[in-house]
Design a protein around this motif. Structure first.
Motif, mmCIF file in Angstrom:
data_model
loop_
_atom_site.group_PDB
_atom_site.id
_atom_site.type_symbol
_atom_site.label_atom_id
_atom_site.label_comp_id
_atom_site.label_asym_id
_atom_site.label_seq_id
_atom_site.Cartn_x
_atom_site.Cartn_y
_atom_site.Cartn_z
ATOM 1 N N LYS A 108 0.642 -1.591 -0.229
ATOM 2 C CA LYS A 108 -0.081 0.292 0.039
ATOM 3 C C LYS A 108 1.154 0.942 -0.017
ATOM 4 N N LEU A 109 1.505 1.639 0.932
ATOM 5 C CA LEU A 109 2.876 2.509 1.217
ATOM 6 C C LEU A 109 3.112 2.197 -0.527
ATOM 7 N N SER A 110 3.629 1.719 -1.310
ATOM 8 C CA SER A 110 4.514 1.919 -2.235
ATOM 9 C C SER A 110 3.450 2.116 -3.335
ATOM 10 N N ILE A 111 2.378 1.625 -3.302
ATOM 11 C CA ILE A 111 1.513 2.999 -4.456
ATOM 12 C C ILE A 111 1.143 4.140 -3.855
ATOM 13 N N GLU A 112 1.071 4.255 -2.589
ATOM 14 C CA GLU A 112 1.122 5.954 -2.465
ATOM 15 C C GLU A 112 1.480 6.548 -2.320
ATOM 16 N N TYR A 113 3.452 5.954 -2.615
ATOM 17 C CA TYR A 113 4.236 6.754 -3.401
ATOM 18 C C TYR A 113 4.236 6.764 -4.545
ATOM 19 N N GLY A 114 3.748 5.944 -5.629
ATOM 20 C CA GLY A 114 3.849 5.774 -6.856
ATOM 21 C C GLY A 114 2.774 7.411 -7.187
ATOM 22 N N TYR A 115 1.276 7.316 -6.752
ATOM 23 C CA TYR A 115 0.785 8.014 -6.919
ATOM 24 C C TYR A 115 0.828 9.282 -6.360
ATOM 25 N N ALA A 116 1.413 9.830 -5.196
ATOM 26 C CA ALA A 116 2.569 10.813 -5.158
ATOM 27 C C ALA A 116 3.689 11.364 -5.657
ATOM 28 N N ALA A 117 4.318 10.257 -6.949
ATOM 29 C CA ALA A 117 4.906 10.917 -7.989
ATOM 30 C C ALA A 117 4.588 11.224 -8.874
ATOM 31 N N ILE A 118 3.121 10.831 -9.256
ATOM 32 C CA ILE A 118 2.887 10.946 -9.961
ATOM 33 C C ILE A 118 2.466 12.467 -10.466
ATOM 34 N N THR A 119 1.136 12.449 -8.836
ATOM 35 C CA THR A 119 1.074 14.323 -8.823
ATOM 36 C C THR A 119 1.574 14.433 -8.746
ATOM 37 N N ARG A 120 2.663 14.580 -8.689
ATOM 38 C CA ARG A 120 3.782 15.460 -7.730
ATOM 39 C C ARG A 120 3.201 16.615 -6.914
ATOM 40 N N ASP A 121 2.562 16.574 -6.018
ATOM 41 C CA ASP A 121 1.884 17.166 -4.559
ATOM 42 C C ASP A 121 2.000 17.248 -3.619
ATOM 43 N N ASN A 122 2.170 17.968 -2.730
ATOM 44 C CA ASN A 122 2.724 17.615 -1.160
ATOM 45 C C ASN A 122 1.753 17.586 -0.602
ATOM 46 N N LYS A 123 0.532 17.187 -0.944
ATOM 47 C CA LYS A 123 -0.179 17.895 0.026
ATOM 48 C C LYS A 123 -2.113 17.280 0.602
ATOM 49 N N LEU A 124 -2.184 16.488 -0.929
ATOM 50 C CA LEU A 124 -3.318 15.889 -0.662
ATOM 51 C C LEU A 124 -3.466 14.344 -0.490
ATOM 52 N N SER A 125 -4.201 13.502 0.128
ATOM 53 C CA SER A 125 -4.545 11.913 0.328
ATOM 54 C C SER A 125 -4.177 11.203 -0.522
ATOM 55 N N PHE A 126 -4.117 9.899 0.604
ATOM 56 C CA PHE A 126 -4.235 9.464 -1.063
ATOM 57 C C PHE A 126 -5.355 8.730 -1.594
ATOM 58 N N GLU A 127 -7.013 9.339 -1.388
ATOM 59 C CA GLU A 127 -7.841 9.070 -2.378
ATOM 60 C C GLU A 127 -8.357 10.238 -2.632
ATOM 61 N N GLN A 128 -7.475 11.845 -2.630
ATOM 62 C CA GLN A 128 -7.832 12.774 -3.343
ATOM 63 C C GLN A 128 -6.713 12.457 -4.731
ATOM 64 N N ARG A 129 -6.104 11.809 -4.457
ATOM 65 C CA ARG A 129 -4.617 11.679 -5.442
ATOM 66 C C ARG A 129 -5.416 10.726 -6.497
ATOM 67 N N ASN A 130 -5.933 9.376 -5.863
ATOM 68 C CA ASN A 130 -6.730 8.456 -6.992
ATOM 69 C C ASN A 130 -7.643 8.994 -7.445
ATOM 70 N N ALA A 131 -8.314 9.544 -6.588
ATOM 71 C CA ALA A 131 -9.911 10.757 -7.660
ATOM 72 C C ALA A 131 -8.844 11.534 -8.570
ATOM 73 N N LEU A 132 -8.113 11.552 -7.895
ATOM 74 C CA LEU A 132 -8.000 12.909 -9.442
ATOM 75 C C LEU A 132 -6.989 11.923 -10.487
ATOM 76 N N LEU A 133 -6.409 10.753 -10.110
ATOM 77 C CA LEU A 133 -5.747 10.108 -11.249
ATOM 78 C C LEU A 133 -6.835 9.201 -11.797
ATOM 79 N N THR A 134 -7.995 9.179 -11.428
ATOM 80 C CA THR A 134 -9.723 8.209 -12.160
ATOM 81 C C THR A 134 -9.962 9.515 -12.680
ATOM 82 N N SER A 135 -9.602 10.367 -12.928
ATOM 83 C CA SER A 135 -11.130 11.440 -14.046
ATOM 84 C C SER A 135 -11.109 11.339 -15.232
#
Length: 208
Positions: free
Chosen positions: A61-88
């Motif tokens: 799960k942590l690996s996935i979170e880092y992967g999502y954070a890498a793609i969005t390149r942000d410092n403040k979004l939650s895992f759910e927010q990054r997931n929502a952004l990636l699945t738009s």
């Protein structure tokens, strides 16, 4: 009176040095997101390798979170927010747009929506007022930036007479000051307006 063109040629080494410094700082700011991506990408891969060795699900799960954070390149979004952004519907354009105006918007999930962080930005008239003010600032900045080349037709004679008593060094410094301040004001105001417009379009595209 020494012509402005002569002053520019005389002080061009200083101008080029200042320009090189600004470009270097600008590149460091622009490519900081690339460094974030590379660091998080490496962390994601490293943690995933640990997961394969240990079998611990939290590492996966942590690996996935880092992967999502890498793609969005942000410092403040939650895992759910990054997931929502990636699945738009348009994740590439949405991620790029959000990165440019993330200080103005926050993300709501289920469904994906973008909301104004500041209450004042919720009011259309306030945003239009900001754009009008920034347009005026841009006009002033552009005027100051081009003034050294158009001073003979844009500056009153009374002001020209006062400038004529300046030493060549002071005239050169004044020229550099006008170019620097005018350019900074113009770029800053354009940046403010463009980010508000990007944020407005991003919200408009995700109104349910």
């Amino acid at each position: 009176m020494i012509a402005v063109s002569e002053l520019l040629l005389k002080y061009i080494p200083s101008m080029l040095a200042a320009l090189a410094t600004v470009v270097t700082l600008w590149k460091g700011w622009v490519y900081s997101s690339d460094r974030i991506y590379e660091q998080r990408e490496k962390s994601s891969k490293f943690i995933y390798e640990l997961y394969k060795i240990s079998g611990e699900e939290y590492l996966k799960k942590l690996s996935i979170e880092y992967g999502y954070a890498a793609i969005t390149r942000d410092n403040k979004l939650s895992f759910e927010q990054r997931n929502a952004l990636l699945t738009s519907k348009n994740p590439t354009s949405d991620i790029d747009a959000y990165r440019k105006c993330s200080h103005l918007l926050t993300i709501s999930c289920n469904p994906l929506q973008f909301e104004w962080i500041s209450k004042r930005h919720k009011f259309l008239y306030y945003r239009k007022l900001v754009m009008v003010v920034m347009t005026l600032v841009y006009t002033v900045g552009a005027y100051a930036f081009t003034l050294p080349l158009t001073y003979n037709v844009m500056v009153p004679v009374s002001v020209l007479n006062k400038v004529n008593v300046f030493t060549p060094l002071n005239k050169g410094l004044l020229t550099l000051y006008l170019i620097f301040v005018g350019g900074c004001l113009a770029l800053w105001s354009l940046n403010k307006v463009s980010k508000i417009r990007i944020a407005e379009n991003l919200r408009k595209n995700h109104i349910s």
